[in-house]
Motif scaffolding. Structure first.
Motif, PDB file in Angstrom:
ATOM      1  N   TRP A   1       0.813  -1.204   0.000  1.00  0.00           N
ATOM      2  CA  TRP A   1       0.000   0.000   0.000  1.00  0.00           C
ATOM      3  C   TRP A   1       0.855   1.265   0.000  1.00  0.00           C
ATOM      4  N   HIS A   2       2.052   1.182   0.586  1.00  0.00           N
ATOM      5  CA  HIS A   2       2.942   2.350   0.642  1.00  0.00           C
ATOM      6  C   HIS A   2       3.485   2.694  -0.747  1.00  0.00           C
ATOM      7  N   ASN A   3       3.809   1.694  -1.551  1.00  0.00           N
ATOM      8  CA  ASN A   3       4.384   1.915  -2.879  1.00  0.00           C
ATOM      9  C   ASN A   3       3.509   1.201  -3.918  1.00  0.00           C
ATOM     10  N   PRO A   4       2.426   1.814  -4.351  1.00  0.00           N
ATOM     11  CA  PRO A   4       1.520   1.142  -5.305  1.00  0.00           C
ATOM     12  C   PRO A   4       2.187   0.864  -6.646  1.00  0.00           C
ATOM     13  N   ALA A   5       3.230   1.628  -7.021  1.00  0.00           N
ATOM     14  CA  ALA A   5       3.884   1.401  -8.311  1.00  0.00           C
ATOM     15  C   ALA A   5       4.512   0.020  -8.371  1.00  0.00           C
ATOM     16  N   ILE A   6       5.018  -0.446  -7.260  1.00  0.00           N
ATOM     17  CA  ILE A   6       5.617  -1.792  -7.197  1.00  0.00           C
ATOM     18  C   ILE A   6       4.625  -2.779  -6.620  1.00  0.00           C
ATOM     19  N   GLY A   7       3.970  -2.384  -5.546  1.00  0.00           N
ATOM     20  CA  GLY A   7       3.031  -3.291  -4.894  1.00  0.00           C
ATOM     21  C   GLY A   7       3.798  -4.395  -4.194  1.00  0.00           C
ATOM     22  N   TYR A   8       3.892  -5.525  -4.893  1.00  0.00           N
ATOM     23  CA  TYR A   8       4.663  -6.635  -4.342  1.00  0.00           C
ATOM     24  C   TYR A   8       5.380  -7.348  -5.478  1.00  0.00           C
ATOM     25  N   CYS A   9       6.633  -7.703  -5.226  1.00  0.00           N
ATOM     26  CA  CYS A   9       7.431  -8.445  -6.206  1.00  0.00           C
ATOM     27  C   CYS A   9       8.101  -9.592  -5.479  1.00  0.00           C
ATOM     28  N   GLN A  10       8.189 -10.726  -6.141  1.00  0.00           N
ATOM     29  CA  GLN A  10       8.856 -11.858  -5.522  1.00  0.00           C
ATOM     30  C   GLN A  10      10.320 -11.496  -5.232  1.00  0.00           C
ATOM     31  N   GLY A  11      10.718 -11.736  -4.011  1.00  0.00           N
ATOM     32  CA  GLY A  11      12.041 -11.328  -3.546  1.00  0.00           C
ATOM     33  C   GLY A  11      11.958 -10.348  -2.401  1.00  0.00           C
ATOM     34  N   LEU A  12      10.879  -9.530  -2.396  1.00  0.00           N
ATOM     35  CA  LEU A  12      10.706  -8.597  -1.290  1.00  0.00           C
ATOM     36  C   LEU A  12      10.456  -9.327   0.022  1.00  0.00           C
ATOM     37  N   ASN A  13       9.852 -10.523  -0.059  1.00  0.00           N
ATOM     38  CA  ASN A  13       9.602 -11.269   1.171  1.00  0.00           C
ATOM     39  C   ASN A  13      10.906 -11.651   1.874  1.00  0.00           C
ATOM     40  N   ARG A  14      11.939 -11.984   1.096  1.00  0.00           N
ATOM     41  CA  ARG A  14      13.220 -12.358   1.713  1.00  0.00           C
ATOM     42  C   ARG A  14      13.928 -11.141   2.293  1.00  0.00           C
ATOM     43  N   LEU A  15      13.856 -10.016   1.605  1.00  0.00           N
ATOM     44  CA  LEU A  15      14.471  -8.800   2.135  1.00  0.00           C
ATOM     45  C   LEU A  15      13.820  -8.397   3.457  1.00  0.00           C
ATOM     46  N   ALA A  16      12.495  -8.431   3.507  1.00  0.00           N
ATOM     47  CA  ALA A  16      11.787  -8.064   4.735  1.00  0.00           C
ATOM     48  C   ALA A  16      12.058  -9.067   5.855  1.00  0.00           C
ATOM     49  N   ALA A  17      12.218 -10.337   5.508  1.00  0.00           N
ATOM     50  CA  ALA A  17      12.460 -11.358   6.531  1.00  0.00           C
ATOM     51  C   ALA A  17      13.804 -11.126   7.216  1.00  0.00           C
ATOM     52  N   VAL A  18      14.853 -10.835   6.447  1.00  0.00           N
ATOM     53  CA  VAL A  18      16.165 -10.569   7.043  1.00  0.00           C
ATOM     54  C   VAL A  18      16.099  -9.319   7.926  1.00  0.00           C
ATOM     55  N   ALA A  19      15.397  -8.293   7.462  1.00  0.00           N
ATOM     56  CA  ALA A  19      15.254  -7.087   8.281  1.00  0.00           C
ATOM     57  C   ALA A  19      14.533  -7.384   9.592  1.00  0.00           C
ATOM     58  N   LEU A  20      13.531  -8.250   9.561  1.00  0.00           N
ATOM     59  CA  LEU A  20      12.817  -8.612  10.782  1.00  0.00           C
ATOM     60  C   LEU A  20      13.713  -9.375  11.756  1.00  0.00           C
ATOM     61  N   LEU A  21      14.553 -10.280  11.244  1.00  0.00           N
ATOM     62  CA  LEU A  21      15.420 -11.066  12.115  1.00  0.00           C
ATOM     63  C   LEU A  21      16.382 -10.180  12.888  1.00  0.00           C
ATOM     64  N   VAL A  22      16.885  -9.140  12.259  1.00  0.00           N
ATOM     65  CA  VAL A  22      17.884  -8.284  12.915  1.00  0.00           C
ATOM     66  C   VAL A  22      17.216  -7.198  13.746  1.00  0.00           C
ATOM     67  N   LEU A  23      16.244  -6.510  13.156  1.00  0.00           N
ATOM     68  CA  LEU A  23      15.638  -5.353  13.834  1.00  0.00           C
ATOM     69  C   LEU A  23      14.537  -5.744  14.811  1.00  0.00           C
ATOM     70  N   GLU A  24      13.932  -6.929  14.632  1.00  0.00           N
ATOM     71  CA  GLU A  24      12.912  -7.491  15.514  1.00  0.00           C
ATOM     72  C   GLU A  24      11.595  -6.721  15.461  1.00  0.00           C
ATOM     73  N   ASP A  25      11.613  -5.415  15.528  1.00  0.00           N
ATOM     74  CA  ASP A  25      10.389  -4.625  15.477  1.00  0.00           C
ATOM     75  C   ASP A  25       9.906  -4.540  14.030  1.00  0.00           C
ATOM     76  N   GLU A  26       8.622  -4.821  13.791  1.00  0.00           N
ATOM     77  CA  GLU A  26       8.124  -4.886  12.419  1.00  0.00           C
ATOM     78  C   GLU A  26       8.055  -3.512  11.760  1.00  0.00           C
ATOM     79  N   GLU A  27       7.820  -2.435  12.520  1.00  0.00           N
ATOM     80  CA  GLU A  27       7.816  -1.107  11.920  1.00  0.00           C
ATOM     81  C   GLU A  27       9.215  -0.719  11.454  1.00  0.00           C
ATOM     82  N   ASN A  28      10.250  -1.046  12.252  1.00  0.00           N
ATOM     83  CA  ASN A  28      11.631  -0.785  11.824  1.00  0.00           C
ATOM     84  C   ASN A  28      11.986  -1.610  10.586  1.00  0.00           C
TER      85      ASN A  28
END
Length: 921
Positions: free
Chosen positions: A699-726
């Protein structure tokens, strides 16, 4: 019975060498133990101690009488005790008198500290051990300071000697300890105290013990059996050792046959552990008698009356009768010992003649013994580490107490100085007017003031002395604490070194099994079955084995939940993954002290983060786990402005309206980081957070929406930052700031441009490898496209992956090009040895997982591949983007022409069909 001045032999002359360490509560078991008899000095040694000058003449024996505060319930009494320092164990042994043979207890000085308080009586000081506080009292202040200073020196020398590692230790461990065993240097805190020879040393043993108010007051009720033993030894020794010439302890026949005596003592050691306590008592008695006889200096009167001579002869006759009985008992015991020795000899001979030669079995047993020896050494090191940690904690607490005490003393001293100044000013004012002084101050008042001033001066001197001693004690305890800390560090290094060796040995073993696995088809069936069983056993090794020692070479998951040994379906790959995990663990252990610890220290010294060349270098080297979350948050905040309530608003929007990409997100969630325990199943704890982050970004970036590969980038960010907003803002930073535009668009045009740019860099930096790929028609973009799209997620092992991400988040996509080239450089020689295109593709599928040395890969990426300017990367992207867009435009024209031709062809065919139908009609 009256003794001469020379008969007061003290344990300090030789007895401490035969005294064992008492129990922790100061008690002592009855009877002499086998360990005591092993270290008993021979009569010849005792004679040498008394008659010949010591080889260490400069080293005086530390012994003397002190009063020890005994606490029995509410009753506190001072008891006179003879104290002597044991050089071998760093223990201060104490006896009731100097003539006693068994100590009442001991004080362990190796982990003790010393203190003296001005508030206490004169000569009172304390020895603080981890278990107990001993309060002692010397005869004078000088004697107290002498004892304290000497005990400090003895403690330092013992700790310095104990801190050395045994011969044969690795050089890695011994290096930090070089040059640290010198005797404590004189820091000038406390000047050397002159030895009070009248109350300290061997001469003090000849003096009578200090008398107490009552005879029973000095007796130890806590050690009744030891008191009885000492009393019996003293009484029996005095009665049995009365000589013919009127001198006590005259054992001439033992002096005439020293060889026989030595032989008897040697044979007696065969039966030391049996119940023949009487024989042991006799031997101790004879040794003590000869020692005391050699130290006698008093001259007996030459003239005696006849009655005294008759009494002496009668006593001698009784003594000789008892002696004959004891000798008979001794002979019987020696016969028994000889028979037992002969029986043991016959049994040993029968065993040697009956043994068979089994070399192979003996070799296996030898190897098993070596393994057991290594295991025992590791256990001993772990135990020693725990003990050092406990000692270190105790030392820290004691140093803190001493500092508080010193601060209190300084405050008291300051207060008293103010009082002195006030009194001095008052005195000066009073002396300025003699007439008024005579009228207002009487002689008695003046005398009291002068007396008070003298007391204050004495207090100041006492506090100065106490301050000097406490400074000396703090200095020495600090040095001992530093020594313990260095020893602990050396032990940790040695432990890590042994663990690394263990990992290497296990890795080599698995490598041999893998080689055998490749040739299992050519082996006999029994051998092939054995190899398969060994491989299955190696793969089933439980990671929890050895958890008590913390020596497990490979844990199941790392700090972020990634599996250290991936669960491959192919057995050969499973073995390969196990080898790779062991090699990585070995590299990490070897670089722990040399590389990782200094790097962690540099990170710990950094306070507030700010862009700099030093920070860039540190981030390239890798961010420690404890700092990674903080640094990633700072990097994202530098490039993204956090909008308040923006993320929550996006979540509310995703709940109220379903996004078109919602279905694709649900399909990709179970396929995200399957080798991580936090995402391995739909019920894992981070899966719902990942779903919300991806929906919010769509919803934040409608031009992209969702692309395969973004799930892995977000997953690594969650593992390190822990907070989902960060994690959401980290994903925004990667997609919108770090990656070029259209990188995750429907056409992926920028991703294709980067593949062409990468091929150019590969041809420039690694021309041999690129020529090899062209020769075998290998398209590397089939392998590298996913690297660039998800920043190496699921391609590199977690430890190296996160180091890549550290630099990637700070510097941008240039880091991905650097590491992609470094990966090929790292494995260049292996790839060049493969000359089949299918095998090359198979190797490129998993070769990134075989990289175990992250430091080597980092050096290749940031040092060997220089220069690598960002300007060059932008120019290449612009050139290839123009070419790609031209090609795409040409393809669109060809496609349009093809569609138009097909449409015209279809309309003409339709007209022909209609005309034919009309003709038929």
């Amino acid at each position: 019975m009256k003794k001469g001045p020379g008969s007061g032999g003290c344990p300090g002359a030789g007895v401490p060498d035969k005294i064992t360490e008492p129990n922790s509560d100061g008690s002592r078991s009855s009877g002499a133990s086998a360990e005591e008899k092993d270290v008993l000095p021979s009569p010849g040694e005792l004679e040498n101690i008394q008659l010949k000058p010591s080889s260490e003449a400069h080293r005086k024996k530390l012994c003397g009488y002190l009063n020890k505060l005994g606490i029995r319930g509410p009753i506190k009494t001072w008891k006179s005790r003879w104290f002597i320092y044991d050089e071998n164990k760093c223990h201060l042994l104490y006896y009731r008198t100097a003539q006693d043979i068994n100590p009442l207890g001991s004080i362990d000085l190796s982990s003790a500290s010393f203190d003296c308080r001005v508030e206490n009586d004169e000569g009172v000081f304390e020895i603080r051990t981890p278990n107990r506080v001993f309060t002692l009292k010397a005869i004078s202040k000088q004697a107290m300071m002498y004892w304290l200073q000497q005990l400090q020196v003895r403690r330092w020398e013992f700790c310095s000697a104990q801190s050395r590692f045994p011969v044969g230790s690795s050089q890695l461990v011994n290096e930090p300890l070089v040059g640290r065993t010198n005797v404590a240097d004189d820091e000038g805190f406390l000047p050397p105290v002159k030895t009070p020879t009248e109350v300290v040393g061997l001469q003090a043993a000849s003096l009578p013990a200090p008398q107490t108010a009552t005879a029973l007051q000095n007796i130890s009720l806590k050690h009744p059996w030891t008191e009885i033993q000492n009393t019996v030894y003293n009484i029996c020794g005095s009665k049995q050792l009365w000589g013919n010439d009127g001198n006590v302890f005259n054992f001439n026949k033992f002096q005439e046959h020293p060889e026989q005596e030595a032989e008897v003592e040697g044979q007696c050691t065969v039966r030391e552990t049996t119940e023949d306590g009487r024989m042991e008592s006799r031997l101790n008695l004879f040794r003590k008698a000869k020692w005391m006889n050699s130290s006698l200096a008093e001259e007996q009167p030459r003239e005696r009356n006849s009655l005294d001579k008759v009494n002496v002869l009668q006593q001698q006759m009784l003594t000789l009768t008892e002696e004959v009985k004891s000798q008979k008992e001794l002979v019987k015991l020696l016969h028994k010992a000889l028979e037992a020795a002969q029986q043991e000899k016959r049994v040993s001979s029968m065993y040697l003649t009956a043994a068979e030669d089994k070399d192979r079995l003996e070799l296996v047993r030898h190897k098993v013994r070596q393994i057991a020896d290594l295991t025992s050494r590791l256990e001993a090191l772990e135990q020693e580490k725990k003990e050092l940690e406990q000692i270190l904690a105790l030392r820290d607490s004691h140093i803190q107490e001493l500092k508080e005490h010193v601060q209190l003393l300084m405050e008291k001293n300051h207060a008293k100085q103010q009082v002195i100044m006030a009194l001095t000013e008052q005195k000066a004012r009073e002396l300025s007017d003699p007439l008024q002084e005579a009228n207002t101050i009487t002689a008695e008042t003046l005398y009291k003031q002068q007396e008070e001033i003298e007391h204050l001066k004495d207090d100041i001197d006492a506090y100065k002395t106490q301050n000097q001693f406490l400074n000396s004690e703090i200095h020495q305890v600090t040095r001992l604490w530093t020594r313990v800390a260095e020893n602990e560090k050396a032990l940790l290094m040695k432990c890590a070194y042994l663990q690394a060796q263990n990992c290497q040995m296990e890795s080599k073993y698995l490598t041999v099994l893998r080689k055998l696995q490749e040739t299992v088809c050519g082996l006999p069936s029994s051998h092939a079955e054995l190899v398969r069983n060994l491989i299955q056993e190696a793969l089933r090794w439980d990671v929890k084995e050895g958890a008590d020692l913390n020596l497990n070479p490979v844990s199941e998951y790392d700090e972020y939940g990634f599996m250290t040994v991936p669960d491959y379906e192919v057995e050969d790959w499973k073995l390969l993954a196990k080898i790779q995990a062991l090699e990585m663990k070995s590299n990490n252990l070897r670089s722990q002290e040399v590389v990782e610890k200094p790097l962690r220290d540099r990170w710990n010294s950094i306070g507030e983060l700010s862009p700099s060349a030093e920070l860039k270098s540190l981030i390239r080297s890798g961010i420690p786990v404890e700092h990674r979350q903080r640094v990633w948050k700072w990097i994202v905040s530098q490039h993204c402005s956090y909008l308040p309530d923006h993320y929550q608003r996006l979540l509310r929007q995703s709940k109220s309206t379903e996004h078109p990409a919602c279905r694709q997100i649900e399909l990709d969630l179970p396929r995200t980081l399957t080798n991580n325990k936090h995402f391995s199943s739909p019920t894992s704890q981070l899966v719902p957070k990942l779903r919300r982050v991806l929906l919010a970004f769509s919803w934040h970036n409608p031009a992209i929406g969702y692309c395969q590969g973004l799930n892995r980038l977000a997953a690594v960010a969650l593992l390190v930052l822990e907070d989902e907003e960060n994690a959401f803002w980290c994903l925004v930073h990667i997609v919108e700031n770090l990656m070029p535009a259209d990188y995750y668009s429907d056409t992926l045009i920028t991703s294709q441009v980067d593949q062409r740019v990468f091929k150019d860099f590969l041809a420039e930096k690694l021309p041999r490898l690129m020529a090899h790929f062209e020769q075998h028609q290998i398209d590397v973009s089939l392998i590298t496209f996913n690297w660039f799209l998800v920043a190496f997620v699921d391609s590199l092992v977690s430890d190296i992956l996160l180091r890549v991400w550290d630099a990637f988040l700070y510097e941008g996509t240039k880091v991905i090009f650097r590491y992609a080239l470094a990966i090929f450089k790292y494995n260049e020689e292996e790839i060049l040895r493969i000359h089949d295109s299918v095998e090359i593709y198979q190797y490129l599928r998993f070769f990134t997982r075989m990289i175990v040395d992250g430091r080597k890969l980092m050096n290749i990426a940031f040092n060997d591949l220089n220069p690598f300017p960002m300007k060059l990367l932008r120019n290449r992207r612009r050139i290839h983007r123009g070419e790609l867009e031209a090609e795409l435009c040409e393809l669109e024209q060809i496609k349009a022409a093809y569609v138009k031709g097909r449409a015209e062809q279809g309309s003409r065919g339709l007209e022909e069909v209609v005309s034919e139908e009309e003709e038929e009609i």
